[in-house]
Motif scaffolding. Structure first.
Motif, PDB file in Angstrom:
ATOM      1  N   PHE A  97       0.928  -1.212  -0.101  1.00  0.00           N
ATOM      2  CA  PHE A  97      -0.138  -0.175  -0.005  1.00  0.00           C
ATOM      3  C   PHE A  97       1.023   1.281  -0.124  1.00  0.00           C
ATOM      4  O   PHE A  97       0.636   2.162  -0.616  1.00  0.00           O
ATOM      5  N   GLY A  98       1.827   1.314   0.920  1.00  0.00           N
ATOM      6  CA  GLY A  98       2.952   2.356   0.938  1.00  0.00           C
ATOM      7  C   GLY A  98       3.623   2.647  -0.396  1.00  0.00           C
ATOM      8  O   GLY A  98       3.564   4.004  -0.763  1.00  0.00           O
ATOM      9  N   VAL A  99       3.844   1.857  -0.999  1.00  0.00           N
ATOM     10  CA  VAL A  99       4.725   1.987  -2.400  1.00  0.00           C
ATOM     11  C   VAL A  99       3.549   2.356  -3.350  1.00  0.00           C
ATOM     12  O   VAL A  99       3.928   3.332  -4.190  1.00  0.00           O
ATOM     13  N   PHE A 100       2.223   1.951  -3.348  1.00  0.00           N
ATOM     14  CA  PHE A 100       1.272   2.535  -4.457  1.00  0.00           C
ATOM     15  C   PHE A 100       1.103   3.944  -4.258  1.00  0.00           C
ATOM     16  O   PHE A 100       0.954   4.832  -5.066  1.00  0.00           O
ATOM     17  N   TYR A 101       1.087   4.304  -2.951  1.00  0.00           N
ATOM     18  CA  TYR A 101       0.847   5.922  -2.588  1.00  0.00           C
ATOM     19  C   TYR A 101       2.056   6.768  -3.018  1.00  0.00           C
ATOM     20  O   TYR A 101       1.684   7.684  -3.406  1.00  0.00           O
ATOM     21  N   VAL A 102       3.040   6.159  -2.958  1.00  0.00           N
ATOM     22  CA  VAL A 102       4.272   7.159  -3.632  1.00  0.00           C
ATOM     23  C   VAL A 102       4.218   7.076  -4.995  1.00  0.00           C
ATOM     24  O   VAL A 102       4.207   8.183  -5.425  1.00  0.00           O
ATOM     25  N   VAL A 103       3.788   6.173  -5.771  1.00  0.00           N
ATOM     26  CA  VAL A 103       3.403   6.191  -7.331  1.00  0.00           C
ATOM     27  C   VAL A 103       2.274   7.193  -7.467  1.00  0.00           C
ATOM     28  O   VAL A 103       2.566   8.119  -8.412  1.00  0.00           O
ATOM     29  N   ALA A 104       1.368   6.970  -6.717  1.00  0.00           N
ATOM     30  CA  ALA A 104       0.206   7.820  -7.030  1.00  0.00           C
ATOM     31  C   ALA A 104       0.541   9.517  -6.822  1.00  0.00           C
ATOM     32  O   ALA A 104       0.147  10.360  -7.636  1.00  0.00           O
ATOM     33  N   ALA A 105       1.368   9.581  -5.826  1.00  0.00           N
ATOM     34  CA  ALA A 105       1.909  10.975  -5.541  1.00  0.00           C
ATOM     35  C   ALA A 105       2.737  11.592  -6.743  1.00  0.00           C
ATOM     36  O   ALA A 105       2.215  12.855  -7.327  1.00  0.00           O
ATOM     37  N   LEU A 106       3.493  10.809  -7.161  1.00  0.00           N
ATOM     38  CA  LEU A 106       4.330  11.156  -8.234  1.00  0.00           C
ATOM     39  C   LEU A 106       3.513  11.326  -9.497  1.00  0.00           C
ATOM     40  O   LEU A 106       3.809  12.565 -10.276  1.00  0.00           O
ATOM     41  N   ILE A 107       2.418  10.569  -9.689  1.00  0.00           N
ATOM     42  CA  ILE A 107       1.562  10.829 -11.054  1.00  0.00           C
ATOM     43  C   ILE A 107       0.700  12.140 -11.058  1.00  0.00           C
ATOM     44  O   ILE A 107       0.797  12.828 -11.939  1.00  0.00           O
ATOM     45  N   THR A 108       0.238  12.280  -9.531  1.00  0.00           N
ATOM     46  CA  THR A 108      -0.681  13.606  -9.473  1.00  0.00           C
ATOM     47  C   THR A 108       0.272  14.775  -9.749  1.00  0.00           C
ATOM     48  O   THR A 108      -0.042  15.631 -10.327  1.00  0.00           O
ATOM     49  N   TRP A 109       1.610  14.778  -9.053  1.00  0.00           N
ATOM     50  CA  TRP A 109       2.645  15.882  -9.272  1.00  0.00           C
ATOM     51  C   TRP A 109       2.553  16.010 -10.657  1.00  0.00           C
ATOM     52  O   TRP A 109       2.720  17.191 -11.244  1.00  0.00           O
ATOM     53  N   ARG A 110       3.182  14.976 -11.417  1.00  0.00           N
ATOM     54  CA  ARG A 110       3.596  15.045 -12.832  1.00  0.00           C
ATOM     55  C   ARG A 110       2.430  15.629 -13.692  1.00  0.00           C
ATOM     56  O   ARG A 110       2.855  16.493 -14.356  1.00  0.00           O
ATOM     57  N   VAL A 111       1.273  15.097 -13.667  1.00  0.00           N
ATOM     58  CA  VAL A 111       0.139  15.356 -14.465  1.00  0.00           C
ATOM     59  C   VAL A 111      -0.702  16.518 -14.110  1.00  0.00           C
ATOM     60  O   VAL A 111      -1.213  17.353 -15.009  1.00  0.00           O
ATOM     61  N   TYR A 112      -0.744  16.986 -13.140  1.00  0.00           N
ATOM     62  CA  TYR A 112      -1.734  17.893 -12.434  1.00  0.00           C
ATOM     63  C   TYR A 112      -1.221  19.166 -12.000  1.00  0.00           C
ATOM     64  O   TYR A 112      -1.876  19.971 -11.530  1.00  0.00           O
TER      65      TYR A 112
END
Length: 471
Positions: free
Chosen positions: A428-443
């Motif tokens: 779960f923790g690794v997924f949240y890191v990936v989701a944070a990076l995608i949010t930052w990168r795209v939006y």
């Protein structure tokens, strides 16, 4: 019942019409949409409570079986969101809300029969849990319907309130379960279901009396196909796996994780169930409330920023739970480890709830911005924004619900192979890191999003600068 329940012309962006009575109609529909969705969520999460009432020596179910029951209920609730998204356009928002409330009487009655007759094979419990997933589908039809009633400037608040009120069905059923345990003991769980027979009748009758159908479809198959080809649909769906998937997955699993932890600390099954029920409702309750404020805050500062904050903090508190779980291992948990579990989980509920509101605020904002790039009149732009938003709400809601399935399955596997949930928390923790990076990168960070080479105007996407002003 004598009045017409079909509105032939509806334009919430018309300020004069909105102030002259449109907002009263929208709020009336919102109130009963929230009521029906609230009860639907309670039925969907019914088995998260029922498993606490089901001692292994009576019902013959292992901890792995109970996580599987939660996963099946979550799976069907997620998959049914696809057809439920189209249902309001086909049958009308009022008509479908009435039907979707009354049809839930079937799994509730089936649950009463099963629990009153212990010792049934596992497949019967799985089938009944799958039928409660009909309550999870209510979310998609409710959100799509309410999205069409409110103007763009109020969608964050309206969708947040609608979804948050529905999410409150999770802690509500857990609180009712706690009261039943306290009054009747943990051998009579069917009293929880009896309460919902009454509430479903109230929700269905209220929707029939006070809700309306919009003659203008909020979403159609062409919009659904266009949404499936749009990059933002899949980015939003991924982010929603992390926010709503966490909320509903932990809602099903939190009580069971607490029960197993209390039993590992030497408590009897009945005491562990009571103590787990006393705590389990707090997380979903706070997460549901946070969803409303996540949407409202996104109206002010932007959904992308709020979502990024939510994922960064979720990563932090996943680390707190990992530390607590590593400390406890597969044995008894110390006082500090128990505190880490509880604080970490409740923080994840709060943050995932906030992220639920912010991600759903992003959807109408993205497609409202996209509509401005169309070479079309204002009515066509409004239809595009409404139809695409409705389609993406349904798609993202369904895929996000699958995150809850993953959480229950990963926890089940972690307990089966290691005897603890530590490995699951790392995932779960690794997924949240990936989701944070995608949010930052795209939006958040990228100055411009390239426009797709669309075959038609309906697939056009705006430049990043336009999105930034609303997302």
């Amino acid at each position: 019942m004598s009045r017409s329940h079909t509105i032939t012309h509806w334009d919430p962006e018309d300020v004069q019409a909105w102030e002259a009575g449109g907002k009263k109609i929208a709020r009336r529909n919102l109130i009963w949409s929230v009521a029906a969705e609230h009860v639907g969520f309670s039925v969907w999460s019914l088995w998260s409570v029922m498993v606490l009432f089901m001692p292994s020596d009576v019902y013959g179910l292992s901890a792995g079986d109970k996580f599987l029951i939660g996963a099946i209920a979550t799976l069907t609730g997620a998959l049914l969101r696809f057809p439920y998204t189209m249902a309001t356009a086909t049958f009308g928002g009022r008509n479908w809300t009435v039907f979707s409330a009354f049809v839930l009487l079937i799994p509730v009655v089936a649950t009463i029969v099963l629990l009153a007759n212990p010792g049934q094979p596992l497949w019967m419990y799985l089938l009944c849990a799958a039928m409660t997933g009909l309550g999870g589908g209510n979310f998609a039809s409710s959100m799509t319907n309410i999205n069409a009633f409110f103007p763009q400037r109020l969608k964050g608040w309206a969708l947040g309130l609608n979804a948050g009120g529905g999410n409150l069905g999770v802690p509500a059923v857990q609180l009712i379960g706690l009261l039943v345990i306290a009054v009747a003991g943990n051998r009579q769980p069917y009293w929880v279901c009896a309460v919902y027979l009454v509430l479903l009748a109230v929700a269905g009758i209220g929707a029939a009396l006070f809700m309306d159908n919009l003659a203008t479809p909020s979403v159609d198959m062409s919009s659904m196909r266009a949404a499936l080809r749009n990059r933002h649909t899949w980015v939003i769906a991924l982010l929603y796996i992390g926010t709503f998937g966490s909320f509903i997955g932990f809602s099903f699993a939190f009580g069971q994780v607490l029960l197993l932890t209390f039993k590992a600390n030497g408590q009897s099954a009945s005491d562990a169930a009571l103590h787990a029920a006393q705590i389990a409702f707090i997380g979903p309750l706070l997460g549901s409330i946070a969803r409303v404020y996540g949407g409202k805050l996104s109206d002010r500062i932007g959904g992308g920023r709020v979502t990024l904050f939510a994922f960064v903090m979720m990563t932090l508190f996943a680390g707190v739970i990992i530390a607590a779980s590593t400390s406890a291992g597969s044995g008894a948990a110390s006082g500090m480890a128990m505190a880490g579990y509880i604080v970490g989980f409740i923080a994840l509920f709060l943050l995932s709830g906030m992220g639920n509101g912010s991600v759903y605020k992003m959807i109408p904002s993205i497609f409202d911005a996209a509509s401005r790039s169309l070479d079309a009149d204002e009515a066509t732009r409004a239809h595009y924004s409404r139809a695409m938003s409705g389609a993406v709400i349904g798609i993202a809601g369904a895929i996000g619900g699958l995150g809850g399935v993953g959480i229950n399955l990963v926890l089940r596997q972690s307990y089966l192979t290691q005897g603890s949930a530590t490995a699951a928390f790392w995932v779960f923790g690794v997924f949240y890191v990936v989701a944070a990076l995608i949010t930052w990168r795209v939006y958040v960070a990228v100055p411009q999003l390239p426009v797709d080479d669309a075959d038609s105007a309906v697939e056009a996407e705006p430049v990043r600068g336009t999105i930034e002003s609303t997302v």
